[in-house]
Design an enzyme around this catalytic site. Structure first.
Site, PDB file in Angstrom:
ATOM      1  N   THR A  79      54.791 171.504  72.801  1.00  0.00           N
ATOM      2  CA  THR A  79      54.045 170.414  73.434  1.00  0.00           C
ATOM      3  C   THR A  79      53.065 170.938  74.486  1.00  0.00           C
ATOM      4  N   GLY A 118      61.773 173.451  78.037  1.00  0.00           N
ATOM      5  CA  GLY A 118      62.940 173.612  78.895  1.00  0.00           C
ATOM      6  C   GLY A 118      63.209 175.082  79.189  1.00  0.00           C
ATOM      7  N   GLU A 362      61.742 165.686  70.975  1.00  0.00           N
ATOM      8  CA  GLU A 362      62.041 166.003  69.574  1.00  0.00           C
ATOM      9  C   GLU A 362      61.516 164.921  68.649  1.00  0.00           C
TER      10      GLU A 362
HETATM   11  C1  LIG Z   1      74.392 177.284  78.158  1.00  0.00           C
HETATM   12  C2  LIG Z   1      74.156 175.952  77.496  1.00  0.00           C
HETATM   13  C3  LIG Z   1      74.419 175.986  76.010  1.00  0.00           C
HETATM   14  C4  LIG Z   1      74.941 174.660  75.522  1.00  0.00           C
HETATM   15  C5  LIG Z   1      75.360 174.738  74.080  1.00  0.00           C
HETATM   16  C6  LIG Z   1      74.123 174.911  73.169  1.00  0.00           C
HETATM   17  C7  LIG Z   1      74.479 174.747  71.735  1.00  0.00           C
HETATM   18  C8  LIG Z   1      73.169 174.744  70.905  1.00  0.00           C
HETATM   19  C9  LIG Z   1      73.381 174.244  69.536  1.00  0.00           C
HETATM   20  C10 LIG Z   1      72.842 173.068  69.126  1.00  0.00           C
HETATM   21  C11 LIG Z   1      72.195 172.132  70.100  1.00  0.00           C
HETATM   22  C12 LIG Z   1      71.041 171.359  69.427  1.00  0.00           C
HETATM   23  C13 LIG Z   1      70.403 170.396  70.401  1.00  0.00           C
HETATM   24  C14 LIG Z   1      69.425 171.151  71.266  1.00  0.00           C
HETATM   25  C15 LIG Z   1      68.664 170.202  72.131  1.00  0.00           C
HETATM   26  C16 LIG Z   1      67.517 170.917  72.724  1.00  0.00           C
HETATM   27  C17 LIG Z   1      66.772 169.989  73.661  1.00  0.00           C
HETATM   28  C18 LIG Z   1      65.470 169.629  73.009  1.00  0.00           C
HETATM   29  C19 LIG Z   1      64.388 169.458  74.031  1.00  0.00           C
HETATM   30  C20 LIG Z   1      63.173 168.865  73.385  1.00  0.00           C
HETATM   31  C21 LIG Z   1      62.385 169.869  72.557  1.00  0.00           C
HETATM   32  C22 LIG Z   1      61.115 169.267  72.031  1.00  0.00           C
HETATM   33  O1  LIG Z   1      60.780 168.144  72.295  1.00  0.00           O
HETATM   34  S1  LIG Z   1      60.219 170.319  71.004  1.00  0.00           S
HETATM   35  C23 LIG Z   1      58.788 169.369  70.588  1.00  0.00           C
HETATM   36  C24 LIG Z   1      59.149 168.233  69.627  1.00  0.00           C
HETATM   37  N1  LIG Z   1      57.949 167.628  69.154  1.00  0.00           N
HETATM   38  C25 LIG Z   1      57.939 166.770  68.117  1.00  0.00           C
HETATM   39  O2  LIG Z   1      58.956 166.365  67.584  1.00  0.00           O
HETATM   40  C26 LIG Z   1      56.578 166.331  67.675  1.00  0.00           C
HETATM   41  C27 LIG Z   1      56.670 165.138  66.738  1.00  0.00           C
HETATM   42  N2  LIG Z   1      55.540 165.164  65.819  1.00  0.00           N
HETATM   43  C28 LIG Z   1      55.719 165.500  64.485  1.00  0.00           C
HETATM   44  O3  LIG Z   1      56.798 165.792  64.021  1.00  0.00           O
HETATM   45  C29 LIG Z   1      54.483 165.490  63.615  1.00  0.00           C
HETATM   46  O4  LIG Z   1      53.382 165.730  64.388  1.00  0.00           O
HETATM   47  C30 LIG Z   1      54.343 164.160  62.810  1.00  0.00           C
HETATM   48  C31 LIG Z   1      55.150 164.351  61.579  1.00  0.00           C
HETATM   49  C32 LIG Z   1      54.881 163.023  63.619  1.00  0.00           C
HETATM   50  C33 LIG Z   1      52.929 163.759  62.482  1.00  0.00           C
HETATM   51  O5  LIG Z   1      52.218 164.920  62.168  1.00  0.00           O
HETATM   52  P1  LIG Z   1      51.031 164.872  61.104  1.00  0.00           P
HETATM   53  O6  LIG Z   1      50.148 163.702  61.422  1.00  0.00           O
HETATM   54  O7  LIG Z   1      50.446 166.176  60.971  1.00  0.00           O
HETATM   55  O8  LIG Z   1      51.839 164.625  59.806  1.00  0.00           O
HETATM   56  P2  LIG Z   1      51.648 163.524  58.741  1.00  0.00           P
HETATM   57  O9  LIG Z   1      52.175 162.254  59.259  1.00  0.00           O
HETATM   58  O10 LIG Z   1      50.244 163.567  58.223  1.00  0.00           O
HETATM   59  O11 LIG Z   1      52.628 164.108  57.632  1.00  0.00           O
HETATM   60  C34 LIG Z   1      52.201 165.240  56.918  1.00  0.00           C
HETATM   61  C35 LIG Z   1      53.248 165.494  55.870  1.00  0.00           C
HETATM   62  O12 LIG Z   1      54.242 166.350  56.422  1.00  0.00           O
HETATM   63  C36 LIG Z   1      55.513 165.756  56.313  1.00  0.00           C
HETATM   64  N3  LIG Z   1      56.275 166.158  57.492  1.00  0.00           N
HETATM   65  C37 LIG Z   1      55.961 165.920  58.769  1.00  0.00           C
HETATM   66  N4  LIG Z   1      56.888 166.442  59.578  1.00  0.00           N
HETATM   67  C38 LIG Z   1      57.818 167.023  58.782  1.00  0.00           C
HETATM   68  C39 LIG Z   1      59.037 167.723  59.024  1.00  0.00           C
HETATM   69  N5  LIG Z   1      59.495 167.922  60.281  1.00  0.00           N
HETATM   70  N6  LIG Z   1      59.732 168.189  57.960  1.00  0.00           N
HETATM   71  C40 LIG Z   1      59.275 167.979  56.715  1.00  0.00           C
HETATM   72  N7  LIG Z   1      58.127 167.295  56.395  1.00  0.00           N
HETATM   73  C41 LIG Z   1      57.419 166.846  57.442  1.00  0.00           C
HETATM   74  C42 LIG Z   1      55.260 164.282  56.269  1.00  0.00           C
HETATM   75  O13 LIG Z   1      56.335 163.619  55.667  1.00  0.00           O
HETATM   76  C43 LIG Z   1      54.006 164.249  55.434  1.00  0.00           C
HETATM   77  O14 LIG Z   1      54.360 164.458  54.093  1.00  0.00           O
HETATM   78  P3  LIG Z   1      53.575 163.661  52.967  1.00  0.00           P
HETATM   79  O15 LIG Z   1      54.117 164.233  51.694  1.00  0.00           O
HETATM   80  O16 LIG Z   1      52.119 163.956  53.199  1.00  0.00           O
HETATM   81  O17 LIG Z   1      53.921 162.214  53.178  1.00  0.00           O
HETATM   82  C1  FAD Z   2      63.106 165.713  78.839  1.00  0.00           C
HETATM   83  C2  FAD Z   2      62.069 166.286  77.897  1.00  0.00           C
HETATM   84  C3  FAD Z   2      62.227 167.583  77.427  1.00  0.00           C
HETATM   85  C4  FAD Z   2      61.273 168.131  76.578  1.00  0.00           C
HETATM   86  N1  FAD Z   2      61.420 169.431  76.160  1.00  0.00           N
HETATM   87  C5  FAD Z   2      60.456 169.976  75.370  1.00  0.00           C
HETATM   88  C6  FAD Z   2      60.553 171.340  74.968  1.00  0.00           C
HETATM   89  O1  FAD Z   2      61.512 172.023  75.317  1.00  0.00           O
HETATM   90  N2  FAD Z   2      59.572 171.856  74.192  1.00  0.00           N
HETATM   91  C7  FAD Z   2      58.494 171.108  73.776  1.00  0.00           C
HETATM   92  O2  FAD Z   2      57.631 171.632  73.065  1.00  0.00           O
HETATM   93  N3  FAD Z   2      58.382 169.793  74.138  1.00  0.00           N
HETATM   94  C8  FAD Z   2      59.332 169.225  74.918  1.00  0.00           C
HETATM   95  N4  FAD Z   2      59.229 167.907  75.295  1.00  0.00           N
HETATM   96  C9  FAD Z   2      58.030 167.141  74.908  1.00  0.00           C
HETATM   97  C10 FAD Z   2      58.350 166.123  73.838  1.00  0.00           C
HETATM   98  O3  FAD Z   2      58.575 166.755  72.613  1.00  0.00           O
HETATM   99  C11 FAD Z   2      57.157 165.151  73.753  1.00  0.00           C
HETATM  100  O4  FAD Z   2      57.108 164.433  74.956  1.00  0.00           O
HETATM  101  C12 FAD Z   2      57.327 164.188  72.584  1.00  0.00           C
HETATM  102  O5  FAD Z   2      57.125 164.876  71.370  1.00  0.00           O
HETATM  103  C13 FAD Z   2      56.356 163.000  72.654  1.00  0.00           C
HETATM  104  O6  FAD Z   2      55.013 163.457  72.713  1.00  0.00           O
HETATM  105  P1  FAD Z   2      54.076 163.009  73.925  1.00  0.00           P
HETATM  106  O7  FAD Z   2      54.815 163.198  75.186  1.00  0.00           O
HETATM  107  O8  FAD Z   2      52.776 163.678  73.735  1.00  0.00           O
HETATM  108  O9  FAD Z   2      53.883 161.434  73.736  1.00  0.00           O
HETATM  109  P2  FAD Z   2      52.705 160.758  72.878  1.00  0.00           P
HETATM  110  O10 FAD Z   2      52.789 161.192  71.472  1.00  0.00           O
HETATM  111  O11 FAD Z   2      51.433 160.915  73.596  1.00  0.00           O
HETATM  112  O12 FAD Z   2      53.208 159.232  72.932  1.00  0.00           O
HETATM  113  C14 FAD Z   2      52.678 158.297  73.877  1.00  0.00           C
HETATM  114  C15 FAD Z   2      52.700 156.936  73.208  1.00  0.00           C
HETATM  115  O13 FAD Z   2      51.813 156.980  72.081  1.00  0.00           O
HETATM  116  C16 FAD Z   2      52.482 156.518  70.917  1.00  0.00           C
HETATM  117  N5  FAD Z   2      51.976 157.218  69.735  1.00  0.00           N
HETATM  118  C17 FAD Z   2      51.680 158.530  69.613  1.00  0.00           C
HETATM  119  N6  FAD Z   2      51.278 158.825  68.370  1.00  0.00           N
HETATM  120  C18 FAD Z   2      51.303 157.639  67.671  1.00  0.00           C
HETATM  121  C19 FAD Z   2      51.010 157.270  66.330  1.00  0.00           C
HETATM  122  N7  FAD Z   2      50.585 158.167  65.434  1.00  0.00           N
HETATM  123  N8  FAD Z   2      51.192 155.972  65.971  1.00  0.00           N
HETATM  124  C20 FAD Z   2      51.646 155.072  66.872  1.00  0.00           C
HETATM  125  N9  FAD Z   2      51.935 155.351  68.162  1.00  0.00           N
HETATM  126  C21 FAD Z   2      51.772 156.629  68.547  1.00  0.00           C
HETATM  127  C22 FAD Z   2      53.952 156.855  71.167  1.00  0.00           C
HETATM  128  O14 FAD Z   2      54.796 156.023  70.380  1.00  0.00           O
HETATM  129  C23 FAD Z   2      54.086 156.565  72.666  1.00  0.00           C
HETATM  130  O15 FAD Z   2      54.318 155.176  72.819  1.00  0.00           O
HETATM  131  C24 FAD Z   2      60.161 167.344  76.164  1.00  0.00           C
HETATM  132  C25 FAD Z   2      60.021 166.031  76.624  1.00  0.00           C
HETATM  133  C26 FAD Z   2      60.982 165.492  77.471  1.00  0.00           C
HETATM  134  C27 FAD Z   2      60.828 164.085  77.960  1.00  0.00           C
END
Ligand SMILES: CCCCCCCC/C=C\CCCCCCCCCCCC(=O)SCCNC(=O)CCNC(=O)[C@H](O)C(C)(C)COP(=O)(O)OP(=O)(O)OC[C@H]1O[C@@H](n2cnc3c(N)ncnc32)[C@H](O)[C@@H]1OP(=O)(O)O
Ligand code: FAD
Length: 596
Positions: A79, A118, A362
């Site tokens: 992100t 994180g 996520e």
């Molecule tokens: C000492 C302490 C230790 C404690 C013990 C630890 C033990 C550890 C073990 C396990 C613990 C696990 C839990 C850990 C928790 C960690 C904390 C997490 C913190 C947070 C981290 C983050 O947030 S990381 C950032 C996350 N970000 C996102 O999730 C972004 C979301 N956005 C998207 O996924 C994509 O951008 C989108 C899919 C939403 C849209 O992208 P785009 O517009 O490019 O795609 P399309 O809509 O056009 O789709 C294209 C095409 O691709 C397919 N597709 C999309 N995504 C996926 C996918 N993920 N997998 C497979 N396919 C995918 C989609 O379906 C489309 O397919 P079509 O065929 O074209 O329809």
């Molecule tokens: C506690 C915490 C820990 C995190 N840890 C990590 C980390 O370790 N690593 C990492 O990489 N990221 C991390 N993140 C970031 C997190 O993955 C993003 O915040 C999350 O993916 C949402 O993206 P954004 O913040 O850009 O929100 P945005 O996508 O900008 O969303 C803002 C608003 O826009 C809307 N929106 C966005 N796209 C669309 C769409 N296509 N259609 C309709 N509505 C839409 C959403 O629904 C929402 O209401 C963390 C976030 C938090 C809060």
């Protein structure tokens, strides 16, 4: 605070070496070490899994031992300030320089800074960076790179690296979330994680994986894990709330009667017993989802990615709904505890702040449900073309002839009712999209104009999946149980079905033959079931078997000494060290004397 959490985290980390990363014991006791999030969570939760999922065997041989032995500490930086959801819009670039066989990382502008990872602020010395890969002037989209950002001896940021902590948040305040910027920062070619795509020494880009989204594999893994984490989180919250509700006595519904336990109020049971059911539902669903996930991984190891789209759709909606339901129900547990539920010492605020964050990270709730909706609409269209449906969408067939499902209030009948609602809502979305297109819109605009309905259809599909899995898994698991245990677990799964049938009467009236009389019957059955569950309520949360050290709650400790614990915690507050705060002498007294 940060120093203490790092110390506690390291004590916990030794457990990982002894028990193994995904040990349930470890994952379920790690929060006995700290009330908040560990700065090492991303190291184990995403950095290590990404090395496993995105590196070649040779790269794993280099990086995995370093990571598991904590010789390096990593995080996952995807992100940016300007982009979180839209990964294809990420701005950080990695441009290949064949003359030095290096990638040059750049943060073109402020919005390109990595933000949120994180452990990034002060803990990690390495991280996985998602950057737009450029070679020979062509952009190949976001790819994962392993990047060292701090000196492993001095922990100083390396030249060309700008890194720091992003500041206070609603929760996660010990997770050390950070920001990261690159100024022409060079890394070796080999630091591109090359399992799914490679760049040769001369800069030729080679796509390895058949599926373009395998780079996103870590997110699927974490989403699958989060469903289980939510079940655990909710089970803790409802243990606290039910035990407190058994201790707390309040009001006098009948004159000359003692104040009853608040757990005896039907409204309190309505608030809390669905939380017990939901914790069970999500735990069973998470196990089912994990088995689905490992099955898809096995298929992919054989080169078959056909089942990945359904897994992406399932993990997306189940992560969205489990985190949303858990956030709402933990807040409901707090509401059920009155003022004391608002005390930090109850641990309900911390549980809520953790759960509500998972609704966003996520993958944002709305965005992930729209991902599922994309799969549902595609499946409907494939059904129209006579193509086979995937297992979780078999229920769509029933909607093919458009006949209304006859209402049947047996558990199986209610599950079929939810199938009918999901099928009906998906069909309504398809109809809406087609209507907009017939009125001249292009597909993208027609899709956008239907997105409110699409989110609802995806939620309905997810609810139908949870209801079916919960009921089927309960039936399977209780087959060998004693009649008493089976009866209680059946009561919980039936409560879940009745609760959601009453929550979704509008949809059931629209897509089944449900009548007003049927609704009256549902309400009566639901209320009677609450009373049946009441005698076992404390036993059911005791069965979650949380130690007091894990619950860390003045309200939820096993001994029920709520008021004593609240006072003990209050007296520990720094403000109570002195009978008179020095602020009295500095400010209050001068004010009272008109001297301010
Ligand atoms: C000492 C302490 C230790 C404690 C013990 C630890 C033990 C550890 C073990 C396990 C613990 C696990 C839990 C850990 C928790 C960690 C904390 C997490 C913190 C947070 C981290 C983050 O947030 S990381 C950032 C996350 N970000 C996102 O999730 C972004 C979301 N956005 C998207 O996924 C994509 O951008 C989108 C899919 C939403 C849209 O992208 P785009 O517009 O490019 O795609 P399309 O809509 O056009 O789709 C294209 C095409 O691709 C397919 N597709 C999309 N995504 C996926 C996918 N993920 N997998 C497979 N396919 C995918 C989609 O379906 C489309 O397919 P079509 O065929 O074209 O329809
Ligand atoms: C506690 C915490 C820990 C995190 N840890 C990590 C980390 O370790 N690593 C990492 O990489 N990221 C991390 N993140 C970031 C997190 O993955 C993003 O915040 C999350 O993916 C949402 O993206 P954004 O913040 O850009 O929100 P945005 O996508 O900008 O969303 C803002 C608003 O826009 C809307 N929106 C966005 N796209 C669309 C769409 N296509 N259609 C309709 N509505 C839409 C959403 O629904 C929402 O209401 C963390 C976030 C938090 C809060």
């Amino acid at each position: 605070m940060y120093g203490q959490i790092v110390r506690d985290g390291l004590v916990n980390v030794t457990g990982i070496e002894d028990l193994g990363l995904t040990s349930p014991v470890l994952q379920r006791t790690s929060d006995a070490f700290f009330k908040e999030i560990s700065p090492f969570l991303l190291h184990f939760g995403m950095f290590v899994p990404t090395i496993i999922g995105q590196c070649t065997p040779e790269q794993q041989a280099k990086w995995l031992p370093l990571a598991m032995d904590l010789k390096i500490i990593g995080t996952y930086a995807q992100t940016e300030l300007g982009h979180g959801t839209f990964i294809r819009g990420l701005e950080t670039t990695a441009t290949y320089d064949a003359s030095t066989e290096q990638f040059i990382l750049k943060t073109p502008k402020l919005s390109s800074y990595k933000w949120w990872a994180g452990g990034l602020g002060k803990t990690a010395n390495h991280c996985i960076v998602l950057a737009q890969l450029y070679t020979k002037g062509v952009c190949h989209g976001p790819h994962p790179f392993i990047v060292q950002i701090r000196d492993t001896e001095t922990h100083m940021p390396l030249p060309g690296i700008k890194v720091g902590e992003i500041g206070p948040k609603l929760g996660f305040n010990t997770a050390d979330n950070g920001f990261l910027g690159f100024e022409d920062f060079r890394i070796p070619r080999e630091n591109l994680m090359m399992k799914n795509a490679q760049v040769t020494k001369d800069g030729t880009y080679v796509k390895v994986a058949r599926h373009g989204k395998l780079t996103y594999g870590t997110m699927v893994f974490v989403r699958v894990m989060l469903v289980s984490d939510m079940a655990y989180c909710l089970a803790k919250a409802v243990t606290i709330a039910v035990r407190y509700s058994a201790v707390r006595r309040q009001s006098q519904p009948k004159p000359d009667q003692p104040e009853p336990q608040v757990l005896d109020y039907l409204t309190q049971q309505h608030k809390l017993f669905i939380c017990i059911s939901t914790a069970h539902a999500m735990k069973l669903t998470s196990t089912w989802l994990w088995n689905t996930f490992t099955g898809v991984l096995a298929d992919m190891r054989d080169g078959n990615t056909d089942t990945l789209p359904e897994l992406h759709a399932l993990s997306s909606c189940l992560k969205a709904i489990s985190t949303s339901d858990t956030s709402a129900l933990i807040e409901q547990c707090r509401f059920a505890c009155g003022g004391h539920g608002y005390m930090y010492s109850s641990n309900l605020p911390a549980l809520y702040s953790f759960a509500t964050a998972t609704r966003t990270y996520e993958g944002d709730y709305t965005v992930l449900l729209l991902q599922t909706a994309r799969f549902l609409v595609k499946s409907w269209e494939q059904m129209d073309e006579g193509k086979p449906l995937t297992p979780t969408l078999a229920y769509l067939e029933q909607s093919r002839n458009g006949s209304q499902v006859s209402w049947d209030d047996s558990p199986e009948g209610i599950v079929r009712g939810f199938d009918a609602v999901a099928a009906g809502r998906i069909g309504a979305c398809v109809k809406s999209i087609r209507k907009h297109i017939n009125n001249g819109m292009d597909y993208e605009d027609a899709w956008q104009m239907t997105t409110v309905q699409l989110v609802g259809a995806a939620e309905a599909h997810c609810r139908a999946v949870i209801c079916r899995v919960y009921r089927d898994e309960t039936a399977r698991l209780t087959a060998g149980c004693s009649p008493g245990v089976k009866a209680v677990l059946d009561q919980l799964s039936t409560l879940y079905l009745l609760y959601w049938a009453l929550e979704r009467t509008g949809d059931l009236l629209r897509f089944s033959s449900l009548s007003e009389r049927d609704i009256e019957n549902l309400q009566a059955r639901y209320e009677a079931l609450l009373l049946k569950i009441r005698p076992n309520a404390v036993g059911l949360v005791d069965a979650f078997d949380f130690r007091d050290e894990v619950l860390m709650s003045t309200l939820g400790s096993y001994d029920g000494r709520v008021y004593e614990r609240l006072m003990e915690e209050a007296l520990k507050t720094p403000l109570n060290r002195e009978p008179v705060s020095d602020s009295f002498h500095k400010y209050i007294k001068p004010m009272m004397q008109g001297k301010l």
